[in-house]
Design a protein around this motif. Structure first.
Motif, PDB file in Angstrom:
ATOM      1  N   LEU A 250      -8.121   1.359 -14.318  1.00  0.00           N
ATOM      2  CA  LEU A 250      -7.475   0.146 -14.830  1.00  0.00           C
ATOM      3  C   LEU A 250      -6.549   0.475 -16.002  1.00  0.00           C
ATOM      4  O   LEU A 250      -5.410  -0.012 -16.066  1.00  0.00           O
ATOM      5  CB  LEU A 250      -8.543  -0.862 -15.270  1.00  0.00           C
ATOM      6  N   ILE A 251      -7.040   1.319 -16.913  1.00  0.00           N
ATOM      7  CA  ILE A 251      -6.229   1.680 -18.074  1.00  0.00           C
ATOM      8  C   ILE A 251      -5.010   2.498 -17.653  1.00  0.00           C
ATOM      9  O   ILE A 251      -3.894   2.293 -18.153  1.00  0.00           O
ATOM     10  CB  ILE A 251      -7.070   2.468 -19.101  1.00  0.00           C
ATOM     11  N   SER A 252      -5.215   3.433 -16.700  1.00  0.00           N
ATOM     12  CA  SER A 252      -4.100   4.279 -16.267  1.00  0.00           C
ATOM     13  C   SER A 252      -3.016   3.463 -15.572  1.00  0.00           C
ATOM     14  O   SER A 252      -1.827   3.756 -15.726  1.00  0.00           O
ATOM     15  CB  SER A 252      -4.600   5.391 -15.342  1.00  0.00           C
ATOM     16  N   ARG A 253      -3.433   2.440 -14.822  1.00  0.00           N
ATOM     17  CA  ARG A 253      -2.425   1.582 -14.186  1.00  0.00           C
ATOM     18  C   ARG A 253      -1.591   0.859 -15.239  1.00  0.00           C
ATOM     19  O   ARG A 253      -0.367   0.738 -15.109  1.00  0.00           O
ATOM     20  CB  ARG A 253      -3.107   0.568 -13.265  1.00  0.00           C
ATOM     21  N   TYR A 254      -2.288   0.388 -16.275  1.00  0.00           N
ATOM     22  CA  TYR A 254      -1.568  -0.311 -17.344  1.00  0.00           C
ATOM     23  C   TYR A 254      -0.620   0.649 -18.061  1.00  0.00           C
ATOM     24  O   TYR A 254       0.556   0.325 -18.307  1.00  0.00           O
ATOM     25  CB  TYR A 254      -2.569  -0.915 -18.325  1.00  0.00           C
ATOM     26  N   LEU A 255      -1.142   1.844 -18.400  1.00  0.00           N
ATOM     27  CA  LEU A 255      -0.316   2.825 -19.109  1.00  0.00           C
ATOM     28  C   LEU A 255       0.844   3.310 -18.244  1.00  0.00           C
ATOM     29  O   LEU A 255       1.968   3.476 -18.731  1.00  0.00           O
ATOM     30  CB  LEU A 255      -1.179   4.018 -19.537  1.00  0.00           C
ATOM     31  N   THR A 256       0.563   3.531 -16.952  1.00  0.00           N
ATOM     32  CA  THR A 256       1.623   3.978 -16.038  1.00  0.00           C
ATOM     33  C   THR A 256       2.725   2.939 -15.935  1.00  0.00           C
ATOM     34  O   THR A 256       3.917   3.262 -15.947  1.00  0.00           O
ATOM     35  CB  THR A 256       1.041   4.257 -14.646  1.00  0.00           C
ATOM     36  N   LYS A 257       2.308   1.687 -15.854  1.00  0.00           N
ATOM     37  CA  LYS A 257       3.300   0.611 -15.774  1.00  0.00           C
ATOM     38  C   LYS A 257       4.144   0.567 -17.039  1.00  0.00           C
ATOM     39  O   LYS A 257       5.365   0.386 -16.984  1.00  0.00           O
ATOM     40  CB  LYS A 257       2.588  -0.726 -15.567  1.00  0.00           C
ATOM     41  N   SER A 258       3.479   0.744 -18.199  1.00  0.00           N
ATOM     42  CA  SER A 258       4.215   0.703 -19.465  1.00  0.00           C
ATOM     43  C   SER A 258       5.165   1.885 -19.597  1.00  0.00           C
ATOM     44  O   SER A 258       6.175   1.800 -20.285  1.00  0.00           O
ATOM     45  CB  SER A 258       3.239   0.683 -20.642  1.00  0.00           C
TER      46      SER A 258
ATOM     47  N   LEU B  70      -7.500  14.094 -14.485  1.00  0.00           N
ATOM     48  CA  LEU B  70      -7.776  14.594 -15.835  1.00  0.00           C
ATOM     49  C   LEU B  70      -9.044  13.968 -16.397  1.00  0.00           C
ATOM     50  O   LEU B  70      -9.857  14.643 -17.035  1.00  0.00           O
ATOM     51  CB  LEU B  70      -6.575  14.278 -16.741  1.00  0.00           C
ATOM     52  N   THR B  71      -9.234  12.683 -16.120  1.00  0.00           N
ATOM     53  CA  THR B  71     -10.437  11.995 -16.595  1.00  0.00           C
ATOM     54  C   THR B  71     -11.691  12.551 -15.931  1.00  0.00           C
ATOM     55  O   THR B  71     -12.718  12.765 -16.599  1.00  0.00           O
ATOM     56  CB  THR B  71     -10.318  10.487 -16.315  1.00  0.00           C
ATOM     57  N   LEU B  72     -11.632  12.749 -14.617  1.00  0.00           N
ATOM     58  CA  LEU B  72     -12.794  13.304 -13.897  1.00  0.00           C
ATOM     59  C   LEU B  72     -13.166  14.682 -14.443  1.00  0.00           C
ATOM     60  O   LEU B  72     -14.351  14.977 -14.656  1.00  0.00           O
ATOM     61  CB  LEU B  72     -12.471  13.397 -12.401  1.00  0.00           C
ATOM     62  N   ILE B  73     -12.169  15.507 -14.661  1.00  0.00           N
ATOM     63  CA  ILE B  73     -12.440  16.850 -15.211  1.00  0.00           C
ATOM     64  C   ILE B  73     -13.090  16.734 -16.584  1.00  0.00           C
ATOM     65  O   ILE B  73     -14.066  17.432 -16.895  1.00  0.00           O
ATOM     66  CB  ILE B  73     -11.135  17.664 -15.289  1.00  0.00           C
ATOM     67  N   ALA B  74     -12.543  15.826 -17.412  1.00  0.00           N
ATOM     68  CA  ALA B  74     -13.091  15.642 -18.759  1.00  0.00           C
ATOM     69  C   ALA B  74     -14.536  15.138 -18.711  1.00  0.00           C
ATOM     70  O   ALA B  74     -15.393  15.612 -19.468  1.00  0.00           O
ATOM     71  CB  ALA B  74     -12.218  14.663 -19.546  1.00  0.00           C
ATOM     72  N   ILE B  75     -14.815  14.197 -17.793  1.00  0.00           N
ATOM     73  CA  ILE B  75     -16.175  13.647 -17.687  1.00  0.00           C
ATOM     74  C   ILE B  75     -17.152  14.719 -17.221  1.00  0.00           C
ATOM     75  O   ILE B  75     -18.255  14.868 -17.776  1.00  0.00           O
ATOM     76  CB  ILE B  75     -16.185  12.435 -16.726  1.00  0.00           C
ATOM     77  N   LEU B  76     -16.778  15.465 -16.182  1.00  0.00           N
ATOM     78  CA  LEU B  76     -17.661  16.523 -15.671  1.00  0.00           C
ATOM     79  C   LEU B  76     -17.935  17.588 -16.734  1.00  0.00           C
ATOM     80  O   LEU B  76     -19.083  18.014 -16.923  1.00  0.00           O
ATOM     81  CB  LEU B  76     -17.033  17.167 -14.435  1.00  0.00           C
ATOM     82  N   CYS B  77     -16.879  18.002 -17.421  1.00  0.00           N
ATOM     83  CA  CYS B  77     -17.057  19.006 -18.480  1.00  0.00           C
ATOM     84  C   CYS B  77     -17.968  18.476 -19.580  1.00  0.00           C
ATOM     85  O   CYS B  77     -18.833  19.200 -20.104  1.00  0.00           O
ATOM     86  CB  CYS B  77     -15.705  19.397 -19.069  1.00  0.00           C
ATOM     87  N   THR B  78     -17.794  17.194 -19.924  1.00  0.00           N
ATOM     88  CA  THR B  78     -18.624  16.584 -20.970  1.00  0.00           C
ATOM     89  C   THR B  78     -20.082  16.525 -20.539  1.00  0.00           C
ATOM     90  O   THR B  78     -20.994  16.818 -21.332  1.00  0.00           O
ATOM     91  CB  THR B  78     -18.107  15.176 -21.289  1.00  0.00           C
ATOM     92  N   MET B  79     -20.311  16.154 -19.273  1.00  0.00           N
ATOM     93  CA  MET B  79     -21.686  16.069 -18.771  1.00  0.00           C
ATOM     94  C   MET B  79     -22.365  17.436 -18.753  1.00  0.00           C
ATOM     95  O   MET B  79     -23.521  17.581 -19.181  1.00  0.00           O
ATOM     96  CB  MET B  79     -21.685  15.467 -17.363  1.00  0.00           C
ATOM     97  N   ILE B  80     -21.652  18.434 -18.259  1.00  0.00           N
ATOM     98  CA  ILE B  80     -22.224  19.785 -18.202  1.00  0.00           C
ATOM     99  C   ILE B  80     -22.508  20.306 -19.605  1.00  0.00           C
ATOM    100  O   ILE B  80     -23.567  20.865 -19.888  1.00  0.00           O
ATOM    101  CB  ILE B  80     -21.272  20.730 -17.442  1.00  0.00           C
TER     102      ILE B  80
END
Length: 460
Positions: free
Chosen positions: A185-193, A29-39
């Motif tokens: 890093l953030i997703s690992r933290y959120l996933t763990k929580s 989801l992050t990669l898609i968001a970054i690519l869309c933002t860049m384009i």
């Protein structure tokens, strides 16, 4: 031990799969968001860039027009333009090129079919952008009609949007990698929580209150805890019910079996046969009553659909059941009274008959010699309610037992219950019927004084 270890390993693998699945979706989801933002950013930037170039071309063209350098066509050979980034072209009304600072006008064909020049001849000014597929470049044109009828065109060649994007791609890739690293890093933290509290609940549902979870998942934990407590409570109730049923069935069956065996083996004297037969008959009646109550309670438990309702006169139903129990009251040396007025409710007639019968029969069985039982039915016009009261002068119920008497097989005085022939299920059936009619049940009692049970219905 080996089986428990396998189950634990499977649980760990399942938790890991869940964590990795959530992680991968976060990252995707992050990669898609970054690519869309860049384009999108590149597109917006390039659009602003085009507008800025066109504005500069317009300003430069207006400056050349104001300077009057191209007003006299015969003096064009003396015109010198120092800006080599811009291409300046003068086109006569017939479309022939009279001046070009980057090419020989004699070798250039007619330009009156160019969109920007055609628009300038018609409206006084025109603009256009053309893309060169081979050079991957874009050329911007701005043209203006002069007072001598010629059109002055200024153009500039720049990189296309694709070229701009490709040039910025290395920088954007670095930024994307940095962002992806942060997101991992953030997703690992959120996933763990997210996963950790769920895993803890799966391991130990008895201590869910000790789970350290974020506030958004707390309602889910509370719901699971309540459901778990309900399941455990129902399981315990089923166990107790099964144990109580077994015990209650076993007692009369043991008596029936014992007495019949004595008669069968000729061990009973002639005078005892009649007494033994009476005991067999009494215990078989008790057994039949108990089985009927168990079946009825089971039916009320498994009923999924609401019972069929009709408009009934609760007073008439209560009066009929009181008349039916008059003989039982006389046998127990209890005075049974009834008073009431026509009071209509929406209810199931058979259930109402059970309700009145069980409450009245209970009041008779647990009364004292020369005691009284009063059954009253009346209605309140003010709040459109119908009230039925069953009041006795019996042995009463201690305060600590009031909240338990509607449980199955619960008896305050077990020895008295057996002597009176009660099954311990009558009040449990009453509770079910009251709940299915959305009624309100209240009980007040005092030991050796008596008990009063009040049921309030909403008349409809």
């Amino acid at each position: 031990m080996e089986e428990q270890k396998d189950k634990k390993d499977k649980k760990v693998r399942k938790d890991k799969r869940l964590s990795s699945k959530i992680n991968s979706r976060f990252i995707a989801l992050t990669l898609i968001a970054i690519l869309c933002t860049m384009i999108l950013s590149t597109t917006v930037y390039y659009d602003l860039f085009k507008k800025e170039i066109m504005r500069d071309l317009e300003n430069y063209t207006q400056t050349l027009k104001s300077a009057g350098l191209f007003d006299d066509i015969s003096e064009l050979r003396n015109v010198r333009i120092k800006n080599t980034e811009l291409r300046i072209t003068l086109v006569a009304p017939d479309g022939t090129v009279k001046y070009d600072n980057m090419a020989d006008p004699e070798t250039m064909g007619k330009h009156n079919d160019r969109p920007e020049i055609e628009e300038a001849f018609e409206k006084g000014e025109g603009e256009d952008t053309r893309l060169s597929q081979t050079l991957n470049m874009s050329t911007f044109y701005y043209a203006i009609r002069l007072s001598n009828g010629c059109v002055l065109r200024v153009s500039k060649e720049t990189s296309s949007i694709v070229s701009v994007f490709l040039k910025g791609l290395p920088s954007m890739t670095v930024i994307m990698l940095v962002l992806v690293t942060i997101v991992v890093l953030i997703s690992r933290y959120l996933t763990k929580s997210i996963v950790c509290p769920i895993g803890q609940m799966a391991k130990d549902l008895d201590h869910v209150d000790d789970i350290n979870a974020y506030k958004e998942i707390r309602p889910l934990i509370d719901t699971i805890r309540e459901q778990h407590n309900d399941i455990m409570e129902n399981a315990q109730m089923r166990q107790e019910f099964t144990a109580n049923v077994s015990h209650e069935l076993k007692t009369p069956l043991t008596a029936i079996s014992g007495y019949s065996e004595l008669i069968e083996n000729g061990m009973a004297a002639d005078g005892d046969v009649r007494r033994f037969a009476t005991e067999i008959h009494r215990n078989s009646n008790r057994l039949l009553t108990l089985i009927n109550d168990i079946i009825r309670l089971s039916e009320l438990d498994v009923t999924e659909n609401a019972p069929s309702m009709e408009r009934i006169d609760l007073c008439a139903v209560a009066r009929s059941n009181v008349d039916m129990l008059m003989l039982s009251a006389e046998k127990h040396n209890v005075t049974l009274k009834f008073s009431g007025q026509p009071s209509y409710i929406m209810g199931n007639k058979m259930m109402m008959e059970e309700l009145v019968y069980n409450l009245t029969d209970n009041a008779i069985r647990y009364n004292k010699p020369d005691g009284t039982v009063e059954v009253t039915v009346y209605s309140y016009e003010k709040d459109h309610s119908v009230v039925m009261k069953v009041k006795d002068t019996g042995i009463g119920i201690p305060e600590e037992h009031l909240g338990l008497v509607f449980q199955r097989f619960y008896r305050v005085d077990k020895s008295r219950s057996k002597s009176t022939g009660g099954t311990g299920l009558g009040l449990a059936i009453v509770k079910h019927i009251v709940a299915q009619h959305d009624a309100k049940l209240d009980i007040t009692s005092e030991p050796n004084v008596g008990t009063e049970i009040t049921i309030t219905f909403q008349s409809r």
